[in-house]
Design an enzyme around this catalytic site. Structure first.
Site, PDB file in Angstrom:
ATOM      1  N   ASP A  13      42.477  73.072  65.235  1.00 14.42           N
ATOM      2  CA  ASP A  13      43.816  72.441  65.977  1.00 14.42           C
ATOM      3  C   ASP A  13      44.884  72.965  65.452  1.00 14.42           C
ATOM      4  OD1 ASP A  13      41.393  70.900  66.098  1.00 14.42           O
ATOM      5  OD2 ASP A  13      42.004  69.784  63.924  1.00 14.42           O
ATOM      6  N   LYS A  16      45.908  75.530  70.119  1.00 15.78           N
ATOM      7  CA  LYS A  16      44.889  77.250  70.765  1.00 15.78           C
ATOM      8  C   LYS A  16      45.339  76.446  72.157  1.00 15.78           C
ATOM      9  CE  LYS A  16      41.272  76.730  68.319  1.00 15.78           C
ATOM     10  NZ  LYS A  16      42.011  75.689  67.507  1.00 15.78           N
ATOM     11  N   GLY A  17      45.061  75.921  72.100  1.00 10.45           N
ATOM     12  CA  GLY A  17      45.324  74.901  74.044  1.00 10.45           C
ATOM     13  C   GLY A  17      46.041  75.473  74.718  1.00 10.45           C
ATOM     14  N   GLY A  40      38.122  70.680  69.781  1.00 13.19           N
ATOM     15  CA  GLY A  40      38.244  69.363  70.748  1.00 13.19           C
ATOM     16  C   GLY A  40      40.364  70.659  70.639  1.00 13.19           C
ATOM     17  N   HIS A  41      40.213  70.346  72.288  1.00  7.75           N
ATOM     18  CA  HIS A  41      41.631  71.443  72.650  1.00  7.75           C
ATOM     19  C   HIS A  41      42.471  70.853  73.667  1.00  7.75           C
ATOM     20  CE1 HIS A  41      39.157  75.561  72.138  1.00  7.75           C
ATOM     21  NE2 HIS A  41      39.441  74.672  70.908  1.00  7.75           N
ATOM     22  N   THR A  42      44.361  70.530  72.774  1.00 10.23           N
ATOM     23  CA  THR A  42      44.515  69.133  73.645  1.00 10.23           C
ATOM     24  C   THR A  42      45.611  69.725  74.844  1.00 10.23           C
ATOM     25  OG1 THR A  42      43.808  67.617  72.491  1.00 10.23           O
ATOM     26  CG2 THR A  42      45.480  66.981  73.606  1.00 10.23           C
ATOM     27  N   THR A 128      31.191  68.102  62.265  1.00  5.40           N
ATOM     28  CA  THR A 128      31.797  67.104  63.232  1.00  5.40           C
ATOM     29  C   THR A 128      29.908  66.665  63.887  1.00  5.40           C
ATOM     30  OG1 THR A 128      31.265  69.103  64.961  1.00  5.40           O
ATOM     31  CG2 THR A 128      33.193  69.214  64.055  1.00  5.40           C
ATOM     32  N   GLN A 225      38.005  77.155  66.735  1.00  2.00           N
ATOM     33  CA  GLN A 225      37.994  76.810  65.585  1.00  2.00           C
ATOM     34  C   GLN A 225      39.023  77.336  65.255  1.00  2.00           C
ATOM     35  OE1 GLN A 225      34.366  77.010  66.815  1.00  2.00           O
ATOM     36  NE2 GLN A 225      35.001  75.133  66.835  1.00  2.00           N
ATOM     37  N   THR A 303      40.370  65.795  67.384  1.00  6.63           N
ATOM     38  CA  THR A 303      40.276  65.386  68.522  1.00  6.63           C
ATOM     39  C   THR A 303      38.524  64.222  69.110  1.00  6.63           C
ATOM     40  OG1 THR A 303      42.081  67.069  69.255  1.00  6.63           O
ATOM     41  CG2 THR A 303      40.267  66.574  71.451  1.00  6.63           C
ATOM     42  N   ARG A 307      38.887  61.859  62.964  1.00 10.24           N
ATOM     43  CA  ARG A 307      39.232  62.000  61.509  1.00 10.24           C
ATOM     44  C   ARG A 307      40.271  62.299  61.235  1.00 10.24           C
ATOM     45  NH1 ARG A 307      34.581  65.521  59.593  1.00 10.24           N
ATOM     46  NH2 ARG A 307      34.893  66.765  61.318  1.00 10.24           N
ATOM     47  N   ARG A 309      43.344  64.116  59.770  1.00  9.37           N
ATOM     48  CA  ARG A 309      43.672  64.982  59.189  1.00  9.37           C
ATOM     49  C   ARG A 309      44.435  65.672  58.033  1.00  9.37           C
ATOM     50  NH1 ARG A 309      45.583  67.751  65.153  1.00  9.37           N
ATOM     51  NH2 ARG A 309      43.376  67.881  66.255  1.00  9.37           N
ATOM     52  N   ASP A 337      58.466  70.937  66.312  1.00 11.40           N
ATOM     53  CA  ASP A 337      59.263  69.340  65.743  1.00 11.40           C
ATOM     54  C   ASP A 337      58.834  68.559  65.329  1.00 11.40           C
ATOM     55  OD1 ASP A 337      56.850  69.886  67.533  1.00 11.40           O
ATOM     56  OD2 ASP A 337      57.323  67.621  68.139  1.00 11.40           O
ATOM     57  N   VAL A 418      57.908  73.191  70.721  1.00 11.57           N
ATOM     58  CA  VAL A 418      58.608  71.583  70.168  1.00 11.57           C
ATOM     59  C   VAL A 418      57.720  70.718  70.546  1.00 11.57           C
ATOM     60  CG1 VAL A 418      61.014  73.598  69.892  1.00 11.57           C
ATOM     61  CG2 VAL A 418      60.488  72.360  72.157  1.00 11.57           C
TER      62      VAL A 418
HETATM   63  P1  GDP Z   1      43.690  73.855  69.542  1.00 11.77           P
HETATM   64  O1  GDP Z   1      42.660  72.942  68.961  1.00 11.77           O
HETATM   65  O2  GDP Z   1      44.021  74.395  68.562  1.00 11.77           O
HETATM   66  O3  GDP Z   1      43.368  74.127  70.908  1.00 11.77           O
HETATM   67  O4  GDP Z   1      44.019  72.239  68.829  1.00 11.77           O
HETATM   68  P2  GDP Z   1      44.112  70.179  68.942  1.00 11.77           P
HETATM   69  O5  GDP Z   1      43.947  70.643  70.860  1.00 11.77           O
HETATM   70  O6  GDP Z   1      43.085  69.635  68.337  1.00 11.77           O
HETATM   71  O7  GDP Z   1      45.596  69.790  68.042  1.00 11.77           O
HETATM   72  C1  GDP Z   1      46.976  69.939  68.813  1.00 11.77           C
HETATM   73  C2  GDP Z   1      47.408  69.312  68.846  1.00 11.77           C
HETATM   74  O8  GDP Z   1      49.113  68.979  69.091  1.00 11.77           O
HETATM   75  C3  GDP Z   1      47.108  68.050  70.317  1.00 11.77           C
HETATM   76  O9  GDP Z   1      47.174  67.322  70.097  1.00 11.77           O
HETATM   77  C4  GDP Z   1      48.730  69.024  71.165  1.00 11.77           C
HETATM   78  O10 GDP Z   1      48.762  68.263  72.331  1.00 11.77           O
HETATM   79  C5  GDP Z   1      49.028  68.468  69.814  1.00 11.77           C
HETATM   80  N1  GDP Z   1      50.696  69.943  70.178  1.00 11.77           N
HETATM   81  C6  GDP Z   1      50.814  70.918  70.612  1.00 11.77           C
HETATM   82  N2  GDP Z   1      51.528  72.161  70.880  1.00 11.77           N
HETATM   83  C7  GDP Z   1      52.541  70.807  69.846  1.00 11.77           C
HETATM   84  C8  GDP Z   1      54.148  71.151  69.870  1.00 11.77           C
HETATM   85  O11 GDP Z   1      54.154  71.943  69.574  1.00 11.77           O
HETATM   86  N3  GDP Z   1      54.438  69.715  68.750  1.00 11.77           N
HETATM   87  C9  GDP Z   1      53.966  68.552  69.291  1.00 11.77           C
HETATM   88  N4  GDP Z   1      54.212  68.329  68.619  1.00 11.77           N
HETATM   89  N5  GDP Z   1      52.484  68.560  69.437  1.00 11.77           N
HETATM   90  C10 GDP Z   1      51.698  69.392  69.809  1.00 11.77           C
HETATM   91  P1  IMO Z   2      38.943  74.000  67.922  1.00 14.95           P
HETATM   92  O1  IMO Z   2      39.176  74.618  68.152  1.00 14.95           O
HETATM   93  C1  IMO Z   2      39.279  71.598  63.379  1.00 14.95           C
HETATM   94  C2  IMO Z   2      35.566  71.887  60.893  1.00 14.95           C
HETATM   95  C3  IMO Z   2      34.646  70.631  60.637  1.00 14.95           C
HETATM   96  C4  IMO Z   2      33.977  71.543  59.952  1.00 14.95           C
HETATM   97  C5  IMO Z   2      33.856  72.769  59.262  1.00 14.95           C
HETATM   98  C6  IMO Z   2      32.229  72.527  60.405  1.00 14.95           C
HETATM   99  O2  IMO Z   2      39.710  72.433  68.160  1.00 14.95           O
HETATM  100  O3  IMO Z   2      40.286  74.429  65.845  1.00 14.95           O
HETATM  101  P2  IMO Z   2      30.750  71.973  62.074  1.00 14.95           P
HETATM  102  O4  IMO Z   2      30.504  71.047  63.160  1.00 14.95           O
HETATM  103  O5  IMO Z   2      32.013  73.215  63.261  1.00 14.95           O
HETATM  104  O6  IMO Z   2      29.458  73.098  61.523  1.00 14.95           O
HETATM  105  O7  IMO Z   2      31.546  71.851  61.584  1.00 14.95           O
HETATM  106  O8  IMO Z   2      34.353  72.758  60.663  1.00 14.95           O
HETATM  107  N1  IMO Z   2      35.718  72.001  62.303  1.00 14.95           N
HETATM  108  C7  IMO Z   2      36.355  72.304  62.461  1.00 14.95           C
HETATM  109  N2  IMO Z   2      37.988  71.496  62.780  1.00 14.95           N
HETATM  110  N3  IMO Z   2      39.193  71.876  64.526  1.00 14.95           N
HETATM  111  C8  IMO Z   2      37.705  72.728  64.869  1.00 14.95           C
HETATM  112  O9  IMO Z   2      37.976  73.552  66.392  1.00 14.95           O
HETATM  113  C9  IMO Z   2      36.881  72.142  64.207  1.00 14.95           C
HETATM  114  N4  IMO Z   2      35.364  72.996  64.794  1.00 14.95           N
HETATM  115  C10 IMO Z   2      34.822  72.551  63.284  1.00 14.95           C
HETATM  116  O10 IMO Z   2      35.185  69.968  60.106  1.00 14.95           O
HETATM  117  O11 IMO Z   2      35.183  70.901  58.416  1.00 14.95           O
HETATM  118 MG    MG Z   3      41.351  71.019  67.785  1.00 16.05          MG
END
Ligand code: GDP
Ligand code: IMO
Ligand code: MG
Length: 428
Positions: A13, A16-17, A40-42, A128, A225, A303, A307, A309, A337, A418
């Site tokens: 999280d 990366k998305g 979960g990539h947003t 998950t 991940q 995402t 849960r 974080r 930010d 930001v």
């Molecule tokens: P990923 O799994 O690594 O792709 O990350 P996630 O999408 O699970 O979580 C990153 C969250 O932060 C998402 O809800 C994004 O929309 C949000 N986000 C990304 N960059 C920024 C930022 O610079 N500032 C803030 N406040 N939110 C961000």
């Molecule tokens: P993104 O790509 C954050 C965590 C789970 C758990 C452990 C094992 O959005 O960064 P699993 O279901 O993979 O067997 O769970 O890994 N986990 C993540 N935590 N972001 C993720 O993906 C995750 N994918 C798995 O919460 O602790």
């Molecule tokens: Mg994620």
């Protein structure tokens, strides 16, 4: 060949998305090489928010070819649901999406096995619940693993499931009296139905990637991940079941290691973790504490599972380790930010374990549990930075924070984010 990988250097999280989406302009193919619908990539672009779980983020840009490579585990109904949700949102998904015939297939008995093994408090990992671990177990165990290609051969699939499913049922009953059991023929019919819908997407992706690379096409790898969840190099056993560092690129896609020449290590300006496992800089400092304030401001809720974080200060011991592990060439510092409200910030620069100072990361949950963070403090900026578009727009203290992180990790920072929107990005 010049390939790029976007890799998370924390526990997932890291945003990366957003980085993958930004880099799509410079690439022709985007490849997911590990994990499954546990990710979960947003992505926020043009005022719209998209959430991707199994499909590569690149699929939002139909000009690119998006590849789900052999290292991914795929739950067919999820795959089809995600494709149809994107189409409903007006995104064209057709021959721009390719699924490896060697990816492994998740069945409902995988989900059931995970439910049963996670239900006891003692051995739960806080997964998950998407069947990821049990499917990878079957892949490596060979006897019960089913590849996507096998779904296209009805008689073969039926024969295999008639052997696998009774075996699984016996195992599920051992795991819990309340276990759900399955019927091989019913499952087979259901999966043959999915296979017909998936057929147009299925291909030999190793061949495809090599052919495209030889034509000079630019490949972007998108890790799911974070590197601290890598099954070999993360905080085992509280990890996911695949190589989520760049170590997974070669095995998970069939692309040779030496083709990767740019590795963007994505880091949040602080730390988060979902699920169980040690987290040295975690802040459990109450309702009005820093941990809770980061969670609220950064909207730190999973995402996939929703849960909350776990949140804490930035940890350079952990990220120096993962940056080295993944061969990181540059950093993207995200969610800066979110730290704007604090008068003073802390950066973890070392650990103390049993009275000794450690400056390396013990990648073993049992040792890491005993580590206490050693902090360096740094002034905050207490100003809204979400409108900054150049480094010069940032307050001096915010620039100093970013510089300090890069300095300790010994890497250039090439992107600062930001805000969630594509536009809220500083290219350094
Ligand atoms: P990923 O799994 O690594 O792709 O990350 P996630 O999408 O699970 O979580 C990153 C969250 O932060 C998402 O809800 C994004 O929309 C949000 N986000 C990304 N960059 C920024 C930022 O610079 N500032 C803030 N406040 N939110 C961000
Ligand atoms: P993104 O790509 C954050 C965590 C789970 C758990 C452990 C094992 O959005 O960064 P699993 O279901 O993979 O067997 O769970 O890994 N986990 C993540 N935590 N972001 C993720 O993906 C995750 N994918 C798995 O919460 O602790
Ligand atoms: Mg994620």
């Amino acid at each position: 060949m010049a390939c790029t990988c976007v890799v998370g250097l924390q526990w997932g999280d890291e945003a990366k998305g957003k980085i993958v989406d930004l880099l799509t302009e410079q690439h022709d193919l985007v490849v997911r090489f590990n994990g499954g619908a546990n990710a979960g990539h947003t992505v926020v672009a043009d005022g719209r928010t998209y959430k991707l779980s199994l499909l590569p983020t690149g699929v939002l840009r139909p000009r690119l070819c998006s590849v789900i490579a052999n290292g991914v585990v795929v739950h067919p109904p999820r795959f089809l649901e995600e494709v149809s949700a994107l189409r409903d949102a007006g995104i064209a998904v057709g021959n721009n999406l390719v699924l490896s015939d060697h990816a492994h297939c998740i069945f409902p008995y995988h989900l059931e096995e995970e439910r049963l093994s996670e239900q006891g408090p003692d051995h739960a990992i806080g997964t998950t619940g998407r069947g990821i671990g049990p499917c990878y177990q079957d892949k490596v165990g060979r006897v019960c693993g089913v590849r996507i290609a096998e779904l296209l051969h009805p008689q073969h699939l039926r024969e295999r499931l008639r052997v696998i499913v009774p075996r699984k049922n016996r195992w599920l009953k051992c795991l819990g009296d309340n276990a759900q059991v399955f019927d091989a023929d019913v499952l087979c019919d259901q999966y043959l139905g999915y296979a017909e819908q998936m057929r147009p997407f299925i291909a030999n992706t190793v061949r495809l990637l090599h052919e495209e690379a030889s034509k000079g096409k630019r490949i972007l790898f998108e890790s799911a991940q974070g590197s601290l969840l890598d099954v070999d190099h993360g905080t085992y056993p509280f990890v996911t079941s695949s190589n989520s560092s760049t170590a997974g690129v070669w095995s998970g896609s069939g692309i040779p290691a030496r083709w990767l020449d740019r590795v963007i290590g994505v880091i949040k300006a602080y730390s988060t973790r979902v699920g169980k496992g040690p987290f040295p800089t975690e802040l459990n400092d109450g309702q009005d504490g820093v941990g809770e304030r980061i969670r609220k401001t950064g909207r730190e809720y999973g995402t996939v599972t929703g849960r909350p974080r776990r949140c804490g200060w930035f940890d350079t011991v952990a990220t120096r380790y993962t940056a080295a592990l993944s061969g990181t060439t540059e950093l993207a510092v995200m969610l800066l930010d979110v730290l704007s409200e604090f008068r003073e910030l802390a950066i973890c620069t070392a650990y103390e374990m049993d009275g000794n100072r450690l400056d390396y990361f013990p990648a073993d949950a049992f040792l890491l549990e005993r580590c206490r963070p050693v902090y360096e403090t740094i002034p905050g900026w207490q100003a809204d930075i979400s409108g900054a578009r150049r480094l010069a727009d940032l307050p001096a203290a915010a620039r100093r924070y970013v510089e300090r992180v890069g300095e300790i990790l010994g890497l250039p920072v090439s992107i600062v984010s930001v805000g969630p929107d594509r536009a809220q990005t500083i290219i350094c």
